[in-house]
Scaffold this motif. Structure first.
Motif, PDB file in Angstrom:
ATOM      1  N   PRO A 122      68.040  41.573  26.151  1.00 19.33           N
ATOM      2  CA  PRO A 122      67.614  42.635  25.287  1.00 19.33           C
ATOM      3  C   PRO A 122      67.674  42.143  23.680  1.00 19.33           C
ATOM      4  O   PRO A 122      67.226  40.989  23.328  1.00 19.33           O
ATOM      5  CB  PRO A 122      69.222  43.036  25.151  1.00 19.33           C
ATOM      6  CG  PRO A 122      69.708  42.603  26.544  1.00 19.33           C
ATOM      7  CD  PRO A 122      69.422  41.159  26.390  1.00 19.33           C
ATOM      8  N   LYS A 123      67.101  43.432  23.193  1.00 22.67           N
ATOM      9  CA  LYS A 123      65.867  42.845  21.540  1.00 22.67           C
ATOM     10  C   LYS A 123      67.404  42.594  20.518  1.00 22.67           C
ATOM     11  O   LYS A 123      68.265  42.752  20.949  1.00 22.67           O
ATOM     12  CB  LYS A 123      65.538  44.097  21.395  1.00 22.67           C
ATOM     13  CG  LYS A 123      64.318  44.828  22.120  1.00 22.67           C
ATOM     14  CD  LYS A 123      63.523  46.215  21.527  1.00 22.67           C
ATOM     15  CE  LYS A 123      62.469  46.231  22.142  1.00 22.67           C
ATOM     16  NZ  LYS A 123      61.361  47.058  21.387  1.00 22.67           N
ATOM     17  N   HIS A 171      73.376  34.923  28.063  1.00 20.81           N
ATOM     18  CA  HIS A 171      73.079  35.847  29.642  1.00 20.81           C
ATOM     19  C   HIS A 171      72.467  34.995  30.238  1.00 20.81           C
ATOM     20  O   HIS A 171      73.026  35.428  31.797  1.00 20.81           O
ATOM     21  CB  HIS A 171      71.688  37.050  28.644  1.00 20.81           C
ATOM     22  CG  HIS A 171      72.273  37.856  28.244  1.00 20.81           C
ATOM     23  ND1 HIS A 171      72.973  39.591  28.158  1.00 20.81           N
ATOM     24  CD2 HIS A 171      71.952  38.595  27.010  1.00 20.81           C
ATOM     25  CE1 HIS A 171      73.069  39.550  26.896  1.00 20.81           C
ATOM     26  NE2 HIS A 171      72.130  39.077  25.959  1.00 20.81           N
ATOM     27  N   GLU A 197      68.359  39.835  21.299  1.00 18.40           N
ATOM     28  CA  GLU A 197      69.685  38.784  21.676  1.00 18.40           C
ATOM     29  C   GLU A 197      69.124  37.201  22.073  1.00 18.40           C
ATOM     30  O   GLU A 197      68.112  37.613  22.233  1.00 18.40           O
ATOM     31  CB  GLU A 197      70.536  40.035  22.698  1.00 18.40           C
ATOM     32  CG  GLU A 197      71.682  40.864  22.487  1.00 18.40           C
ATOM     33  CD  GLU A 197      72.173  41.308  22.993  1.00 18.40           C
ATOM     34  OE1 GLU A 197      73.044  40.387  24.132  1.00 18.40           O
ATOM     35  OE2 GLU A 197      72.983  42.462  23.058  1.00 18.40           O
TER      36      GLU A 197
END
Length: 1832
Positions: A271-272, A279, A274
């Motif tokens: 995700p943008k 993750h 991050e």
């Protein structure tokens, strides 16, 4: 027996099925034009194999696995054919990755798995060092991963990872590693299950280190993989690169990191804003910091229980340092919470490629430098001194960053390219440098000889010539090997260049510079593996060189085996026929025997005794009568200038016999009417040749004599006109070839005792020529004081006239009377009669030598000019011509003869001449001598530093629209005779100035005369229809023309770099501005610093007449801009344009001020849409969706007219190309196609974005599109997302930025616009006007804000500047390096950072440092223009218009960049070379450059395998118009024929090309397949009709031509078989219909009922109706172009043929779009054979149904346009009609409904249903579309 009496072919070429062009297999004799049967492209199997390799289907060498390999895609796991699954294995969608993954679950791991490959007997063969496993263990479950790894010595090691294992275990063939999960606490459960919140993991296994650490074995390849429950797996990858999964390609390019970013397809979505590590997990095993394994191996201790490198969760992006291991245990550890580690463990340090290191370290990732035995601690420090590492970026050290980098001195380079418009047809002449070189071919049917710079192969029976073109100077020596495979030739110009040719195909295999200054002799060994040359070095010393040529035909190089300098004279040198290592030479007082051994040439002299002073001239080996070739049976014959002949025993090196040949009469007695050329009492022998029983001797007394080997008496002699230069026996010993120093070439036929002259030649330069139409003759005059008359058909001499007192300078035939005019050096002009050879009249009005003589075609006026500049006009309409006008100082005054300085137009209205200055060409009215036009040709030779001038002029025939000009630079230039527009063309062949150019009377050939007489075929079609009104010529009055020229060129006195606009009036005075304006030193500016005075030169009315466009590209500085690194602050960058808006107006650049149409650059890179006579309709009524009765199934062909119009991505398998206005997306596995339709015009280029999800295609403008259309396609959906429009003429190139945010579009030479688009909003961000044509553009792969373009005179660096929502360019231009001369940069590609490779129009590749903007290296990469460049890693691929594709090793180029001026290009080596069938226009390769797809102008897409060195056809089609499609009765195959003379047989199921029959120099116009009655395979034949009136029958089963007949005198236009297949019906252009029997080869009936109009169609059918009133079992029809149809009933076995019906219709109204009558077509209706269906017959656009029983038209169906083609379905009552409006209509004859379809780019001139009616073939020019017929 009519029609040729069944002449069967004597020669047929069979081409191998390999996929690359095959080899010609000659037969015993030759019949031209010949047919070629070619199983093209290797058929189904070879193409399928190529597709498998292209898409990853078969194992290949390891090179193609670079840089990484997608294992699941490569082995097609989803098909489960090469892999297997067991238990609970399913495909599910993962929410985190948002993609499909494989789920493997089950309570027993060994029962639930995925295995690759399918069986244990197979092997994956994956050689990558690293294995990347993208997986996620299922929560609270166990998993197991088994790897079988093969070592280099063949041992298979099982490596297993699992969280089931509690401890590390190992054996000699087994390694077992526990997989450890690290929880948030410090506790580790070594046997624990996966935690509930387990993440997706990238497991990176270093297989090399695993085997080395634990078993001390070397990694070979990965054999198999088994993934066992329970886990989710996304994919597996192998690579030799160490990727960082946390860094994407875009991030690495933006931050310029030195790490290897993970490829896009391997990356996990983040995700943008991050972090990747929040993750996912990255586990690398073994770890970089583990030192224990190597230390324990050193101490011979057992391996540790566990190895752990730690989790590299937050790995720094910069090159790392070695650290200690985090833990001493050996388990791979996956952290869940990703805590900050106490010590970051870095990856392997990689040395920068820019630095040359003396220390080489193996890539061992887990060992410190101090831990390697024998390694000094300072070694790493010394190795890294050359650069610094600052925050992950490589910064070059100051101590070498300022080193100047310059090109090495490449010297002057002269390249000549063959012109596509003219094809050399015939040569009159022989010799040039020497008249001794004439060779027999192996079959004794052809002779090879040079004529100046051209090598001619002449068939002695048919007199057909073929040529070897490429030499730029006179040929000095020739040699042909014993198998007619290799031909060697050398040229005079020192240092002598040697060419090796493929003798069968005429292609140049190798061109190399010999170590000799000049070469005087060449000799081939019998096998062609050895070539010897003799010549002189630059000091005049004799040198003998031996080359090895055995690898040339296999793609290898010519190797110098030995070279020796000698002090003795060598006149001739031969390689022995019995031993290729033995040679012999003779010279003045010397006979030496040579031997090649151990890489050295050694010689031994033969003791000549008292004859050591003889001047020996030639030698020859003889064979024993029994034919043995043993050395003991060989005798060497040597002849001398004094008449001696020596017989030498080669084995014992001793003279056996010495004989002397004496003349039959004393030397004092002259021969009758002949000079005695003998010197001394003996016969001066110049040459000899020996057969098994006879010796032929040529002597200077002009005699060729045949002696027995004992020389007892003369057997036969032939007298020549001059001294005999050479003699040679044919291989069968029945013919003796002889040459004379007077330029005669002929042979003596020994059995018949007849002498045949093959070639004659002027012995001095030819000054002028004239052709005569009625008798087909040509007259030439020469400095040898002769006037010769030639037969143009046979090129043989008819008469010659000699004049000893004065030299004939000019000649002209009278067009109507049997006489000719000749001008002489004395100034006299005389008229001669051809009937009585007398002088009719003489005029002496000139004071100087006559320089030119022309007569108008109507015979009214004769014009002559002399060296004093006078022009005289004569009246030739009266019996004795008289002088009308004399004009002094009109023609250019030149003391040398210029015979074609005058020319008259074909309509007799215009006279053109060079004058009054040598740079001017003037056009006058022929009757009044009023001036019409002046053209300055001084700037046509842009390659010279001196002014070029006109030498000769000639009007084109017909409409007199073109004026040909021969210039002082040996070039032929074409001018528009009305406006003076210039188009430069160069034709190779002449080695001296071209004096005369002229069209032949039939207007089909061009004659050029200089050192020899060359006859050229004109291949180009007319550029425009003469019936169309011409555009008014451009006119500039007053002195504005000269002023505009001065503004463009600076009036500096140097040659102008732009062709001036010709004026319609007298030459304007020179401009008063004799200096360049300020700021004009090669730059262009729109700044306010320009003074107003320059703008005043441009008329205000002219500026107001122009439409407002964006300003011109700006460059502030032209010199010194590239002296240092490019920094915007230093002023090397200049702003180009503001953001583009449609209302924006800007200042006009002077480069914008031009008149007339733009001139196309001399570069094949620019797209030019094929001329089309058709007009597309703007609206078509398509059938409703889902109710179409036609579905486009297959497109056959590739548009070779496009540029970069093919894309292929090996990693995804996406493959797309263009055909006309279609984008074809083909699945390389199944061969299925998708067709993206939407472009209104022909597509010029394609581009695929970086992630392969978006495709851009561009089409040119046309009658339905005012501007070019750029379509943006969604690749997965196959839908058009958006349509962009900005360019006016054509789009030259497309390029996506590396981050896919921008698209740059480049207009062609007429558009001169570069546009930048946003891919997010599809808005035009910026548009820039270019000052010159640009050939290519590319984005910097490391910086999305920088792109580079190459053009005519400069390379341009573009820097994107973003100001809020506005985007603009900053521009920096660097001129083409001086070392490249006048070459243009035509192509570019990026290499390893910061290198840029550019190809040039002269075949050079230059390398630029984009960091400094300097070019530091260049090398000769080809002989022609390089249009395609691709680079990846250390390999570069170049493609050119010479049809060559070359692979270069450029790994040393980064090192050469640091050497600067000391860099040498010889370090760049060519690895491979392939010759394709046309100029390379598109190419795409995998990342390892091992395999790729290449497109050529011939319309072929080739699969290229550099590893195997092969080229295989993937896609192929006709390169010219398709004339017919026919089908086999079983519908297994179809055949097509085209204007290119080819007949191609295709597999109907796959549309694969199976066989190709090729007839050279002819067009195949019609075709027919044997009917169903001939059902056996051996009876399957096709018959083809050709433009020369011949028909040929080809056997499909034998792939051979079985019969050739000549039943017609004109071109065949229609052909058909009778229903029984035993008779052939053929119609020609004159309306004659011939009936022939192929079994006998006889034409037994000719019908002339349709005489006067071409036959448009012939069809036969069985007669089923008895009520027609005639006998016979067969009906057939013939339709002609005069709207007439005849129907006949026949019984050919009884020789009966009766006219049944004769139909005549009124002529239809001419089509406004075409201006022509539509074709008259007729066919029997398949569902009622008593019904005729006709189109083009009648006054309206309609289909007529005529009943043979009712004798009337029973039905009319209206059409929207006149029909161009027609076909009726045998399976259903369907009819399809093709139109010139690029559409076709399907008519249902039952329901009366009609459906329209589009897809073609031109007039649909051909429609054919298959016999079953299931498929429909339609053709437009060379495009073939296959439609599937569906039920409504």
């Amino acid at each position: 027996m009519a029609g040729g009496g069944g002449a069967r072919p004597a020669h047929c070429r069979l081409v191998s099925r390999s996929g690359s062009p095959g080899l010609e297999v000659p037969a015993a004799s030759l019949t031209l034009p010949r047919a070629e049967a070619r199983p093209a492209g290797g058929g189904e199997r070879s193409r399928r194999a190529a597709l498998e390799r292209c898409s990853g289907g078969v194992p290949s060498p390891a090179a193609w696995q670079h840089p990484f390999l997608n294992v699941f895609r490569h082995f097609r796991v989803d098909e489960w054919k090469r892999s297997s699954k067991e238990g609970d294995v399913a495909v599910v969608t993962d929410k985190v990755l948002k993609s499909a993954v494989y789920r493997i679950r089950g309570s027993v791991s060994s029962s639930n798995y995925i295995q690759l490959p399918r069986t244990s007997t197979q092997s994956l063969g994956l050689t990558g060092r690293y294995l990347y496993v993208l997986f996620r263990p299922l929560p609270t479950k166990h998993f197991v991963i088994h790897l079988d790894v093969s070592t280099q010595d063949g041992q298979v090691i099982r490596v297993s990872f699992s969280n089931l294992f509690k401890e590390f275990k190992s054996s000699a063939t087994w390694l077992q590693f526990p997989f450890v999960f690290e929880t948030k606490t410090s506790r580790r459960d070594l046997a624990g299950v996966a935690p509930p919140d387990v993440r997706w993991t990238c497991l990176q296994l270093d297989l090399h280190d695993v085997l080395m650490f634990y078993l001390n074995r070397h990694h070979g390849h990965l054999k198999s993989i088994r993934l066992c429950a329970s886990l989710l797996v996304r994919n597996l990858y192998t690579s030799d690169l160490c990727f960082d999964p946390a860094v994407t390609v875009t991030e690495a390019r933006r931050a310029k990191m030195s790490v290897n970013p993970v490829p896009r397809e391997m990356a996990f979505p983040v995700p943008k804003g991050e972090s990747w590590h929040d993750h996912y997990i990255h586990v690398r095993f073994p770890s970089d910091g583990s030192k224990a394994p190597y230390e324990q191996v050193e101490k011979s201790c057992p391996p540790p229980e566990a190895v752990f490198l730690g989790h590299v969760s937050r790995r720094p992006p910069h090159p790392v340092v070695f650290g200690k291991p985090l833990l001493s245990s050996g388990s791979p550890v996956a952290q869940i919470s990703s805590p900050i580690l106490p010590c970051q463990v870095p990856s392997t340090p990689r040395l920068l490629p820019e630095v040359s290191l003396t220390y080489k370290q193996p890539e061992v990732s887990s060992v410190r430098a101090s831990g390697i035995p024998g390694q000094r601690p300072s070694a790493w420090d010394e190795a890294t001194d050359a650069h610094r590492v600052v925050r992950g970026k490589h910064v070059l050290a100051d101590k070498w960053s300022g080193v100047p980098m310059a090109l090495e001195d490449l010297g002057s380079c002269k390249l000549f390219l063959p012109d596509p418009v003219l094809r050399l047809k015939g040569v009159i002449g022989f010799g040039g440098h020497s008249t001794q070189w004439a060779l027999w071919t192996k079959d004794g049917m052809s002779v090879v000889y040079p004529c100046h710079a051209v090598i001619v192969v002449l068939h002695v029976d048919t007199r057909q010539q073929r040529f070897f073109l490429g030499h730029t100077d006179k040929v000095s020596a020739l040699a042909l090997d014993g198998n007619d495979t290799l031909l060697a030739s050398a040229q005079v110009q020192p240092p002598s260049m040697v060419r090796l040719w493929d003798f069968q195909t005429g292609g140049c295999l190798s061109l190399f510079r010999s170590p000799l200054h000049t070469i005087c002799s060449l000799s081939f060994s019998g096998s062609g593996a050895l070539l010897c040359g003799v010549g002189k070095d630059k000091h005049g010393k004799t040198v003998v060189v031996a080359w090895g040529t055995d690898q040339v035909g296999l793609g290898g190089e010519v190797v110098v085996l030995a070279k020796v300098h000698t002090d003795f004279d060598i006149q001739n040198f031969r390689i022995a026929v019995f031993d290729e290592t033995r040679m012999a030479s003779c010279g003045r007082g010397s006979v030496r025997l040579w031997r090649l051994r151990g890489g050295a040439l050694r010689s031994c002299a033969v003791d000549l005794g008292e004859y050591c002073a003889l001047e020996l001239t030639d030698l020859a080996f003889a064979q024993a009568p029994d034919g043995h070739r043993a050395p003991s049976a060989s005798i060497l014959f040597v002849c001398s200038h004094s008449g001696h002949i020596l017989e030498i025993d080669h084995q014992h090196m001793a003279v056996q016999h010495i004989r002397r040949l004496l003349p039959t009469q004393p030397p004092a007695v002259p021969l009758t009417e002949k000079q005695d050329f003998s010197l001394g009492p003996g016969i001066a022998i110049s040459s000899l040749s020996v057969s098994t029983a006879t010796c032929a001797v040529g002597s200077e007394d002009g005699y060729l004599r045949l002696w027995p080997l004992d020389f007892s008496s003369v057997l036969l002699e032939a007298e020549h006109d001059g001294p005999v230069g050479s003699v040679s026996f044919s291989p069968d010993g029945l013919r003796v070839l002889s040459t004379t120093t007077s330029g005669h070439l002929g042979f003596l036929d020994v059995p018949s005792r007849e002498y045949t002259v093959l070639a004659r030649s002027h012995m001095a330069p030819v000054l002028a020529l004239s052709t005569e139409q009625n008798r087909g003759q040509m007259a030439t005059v020469s400095l040898d004081h002769t006037v010769r008359i030639w037969d143009l058909a046979t090129l043989q001499q008819l008469y010659d006239f000699s004049s000893s007192g004065e030299t004939p300078c000019a000649v002209a035939f009278h067009p109507t009377s049997p006489n000719f005019f000749c001008g002489f050096s004395s100034g006299a002009v005389r008229s001669f009669s051809l009937e009585d050879s007398g002088v009719l009249v003489e005029h002496t009005r000139h004071r100087g030598a006559i320089t030119s003589l022309v007569i108008t075609p109507d015979g009214r006026f004769l014009f002559s000019s002399c060296s004093q500049g006078s022009l005289v006009q004569y009246n030739c309409a009266v019996s004795r011509c008289c002088v009308l006008r004399v004009a002094a100082n009109t023609v250019y005054q030149d003391g040398r003869p210029n015979p074609s300085i005058l020319a008259v137009s074909g309509d007799s209205c215009r006279l053109a001449f060079v004058g009054p200055s040598k740079c001017m060409v003037t056009v006058m009215e022929s009757a009044s001598l009023d001036e019409l036009l002046h053209v300055d040709v001084s700037t046509l030779n842009l390659a010279s530093n001196h002014l070029d001038w006109a030498v000769a002029v000639c009007f084109s025939p017909g409409d007199s629209g073109h004026l040909l000009v021969s210039t002082s630079s040996n070039k032929i230039v074409v001018l528009d005779a009305v406006s003076g527009h210039t188009l430069r063309k160069v034709y190779i062949g002449h080695s001296e100035p071209v004096h005369v150019v002229a069209f032949t009377p039939d207007q089909q050939q061009v004659l050029s005369v200089g050192d020899a007489i060359f006859l050229w075929d004109v291949l180009a079609a007319p550029e425009s229809d003469p019936s169309e009104p011409e555009a008014p010529p451009v006119h500039e009055a007053g002195s504005s023309v000269g002023q505009l020229e001065d503004l463009a060129s600076g009036a500096s006195g140097l040659p102008r770099q732009q062709v001036p606009i010709p004026s319609q009036a007298s030459p304007s005075p020179l401009s008063v501005h004799d200096r360049p304006f300020e700021g004009s030193a090669g730059t262009f500016s729109t700044s306010d610093e320009e003074g107003p005075c320059e703008e005043n030169h441009v008329s205000e009315a002219f500026l107001q007449a122009q439409a407002p466009t964006p300003p011109v590209l700006v460059e502030r500085e032209a010199s010194g801009a590239g002296d240092g690194p490019r920094e915007p602050a230093k002023g090397s960058w200049a702003p180009a344009v503001a953001p583009y808006h449609r209302s924006q107006t800007g200042e006009w650049s002077l480069r914008r001020v031009k008149a007339g149409p733009p001139t196309r650059p001399d570069s094949y890179k620019h797209f030019t849409a094929r001329y089309k006579a058709s007009t597309r309709v703007k609206s078509v009524s398509f059938p409703p969706v889902g109710r179409e009765q036609l579905r486009l199934k297959t497109v056959v062909g590739y548009s070779g007219n496009g540029r970069a119009n093919m894309v292929w991505r090996p990693n995804t398998g996406f493959f797309a190309y263009t055909c006309g206005r279609l984008v074809v997306v083909e699945d390389l596995h199944s061969g299925t196609q998708q067709h993206w339709l939407g472009h209104p015009q022909e597509i010029s280029t394609l581009a695929l974005n970086q992630d392969g999800q978006v495709l851009a295609s561009a089409s040119c403008c046309g009658n339905t599109a005012a501007r070019c259309q750029i379509r943006i396609w969604d690749v997965p959906k196959g839908l058009c997302q958006h349509v962009l429009s900005h360019h006016d003429t054509a789009v030259q190139a497309l390029a996506f930025s590396p981050d896919d945010e921008f698209l740059v579009t480049l207009g062609d030479y007429a558009d001169l616009t570069l546009a930048l688009w946003s891919m997010a909003t599809y808005e035009l961000l910026s548009s820039t006007r270019l000052p010159e044509p640009v050939h290519g553009v590319a984005f910097n792969p490391w910086d999305a804000n920088e792109l580079i373009s190459v053009g005519t005179s400069a390379i341009t660096f573009w820097l994107l500047q973003h100001h809020g929502t506005d985007t603009s360019f900053q521009v920096h231009r660097e001129p083409v390096p001086e070392e490249l001369g006048t070459s243009e940069l035509t192509s570019l590609c990026y290499g390893a950072s910061p290198l840029l490779y550019c190809g040039s129009s002269s075949g050079q590749v230059c390398v630029w440092d984009t960091g400094t903007g300097r070019c530091f290296l260049a090398w000769e990469a080809d002989e022609g223009e390089i249009g395609v460049l691709l680079c990846s890693g250390s390999r570069l691929v170049s493609g050119s218009n010479t049809r060559r594709l070359r692979l270069w090793a450029v790994g040393v180029v980064p090192e050469l960049r640091r050497k600067g001026s000391s860099a040498r290009s010889n370090s760049v080596l060519m690895e491979r070379e392939l010759t394709l069938d046309g100029a390379v226009v598109s190419a795409s390769f995998d990342s390892g450059m091992d395999m790729g797809v290449v497109g050529t102008t011939a319309g072929t897409l080739w699969y290229i395998s550099w590893t195997e060195g092969t080229s295989t056809r993937l896609i192929s089609g006709h390169r010219s118009k398709v004339n017919e499609v026919v089908f086999s009765p079983s519908e297994s195959h179809c055949a097509t024929c085209g204007e290119d003379g080819s007949v191609r047989v295709w597999s109907l199921a796959s549309m694969e090309l199976v066989i190709q029959f090729q007839v050279l120099n002819q067009s195949c116009l019609c075709l027919a397949w044997t009917p169903p009655s001939c059902g056996r395979p051996e009876q399957q034949q096709v018959v083809a009709g050709y433009s020369d009136g011949t028909l040929r029958v080809f056997s499909i089963s034998r792939t051979a031509m079985e019969l050739k007949m000549h039943p017609h005198r004109t071109a065949l236009t229609a052909i058909a078989f009778s229903t029984d297949g035993q008779t052939i019906l053929s119609g020609d252009k004159d309306g004659l219909v011939a009936i022939s029997r192929p079994c006998t080869g006889m034409t037994f009936r000719v019908l002339s009922d349709h005489r006067g109009a071409p036959i448009s169609s012939i069809q036969s059918t069985s007669k089923e109706y008895e009520d027609l009133g005639v006998e016979g079992g067969e009906l057939w029809l013939a339709a002609s172009g005069d709207q007439r149809v005849s129907i006949w009933a026949s019984d050919w076995l009884r020789d009966r043929c009766e006219l049944l019906e004769w139909l005549s219709f009124p002529a239809p109204a001419a089509s406004e779009a075409l201006g022509l009558l539509p074709p008259s077509l007729a066919a029997f209706c398949p569902w009622d054979r008593a019904i005729l269906v006709c189109v083009g017959l009648g006054a309206h656009e309609e289909v007529l149904f005529y009943s043979l029983r009712q004798k009337q038209v029973v039905q009319k169906t209206p059409l929207p346009f006149f029909a161009m083609s027609l076909s009726l379905s045998p399976g259903a009552q369907l009819m399809v009609v093709g139109f010139a409006e690029c559409m076709l209509r399907l008519l249902d004859c039952v329901s009366g409904t009609a459906q329209d379809f589009e897809g073609h780019d031109d007039s649909v001139h051909l429609c054919r249903f298959t016999p079953s009616g299931n498929l429909l073939f339609t053709a437009a020019h060379n495009e073939i579309l296959v439609w599937e017929v569906t039920s409504p």
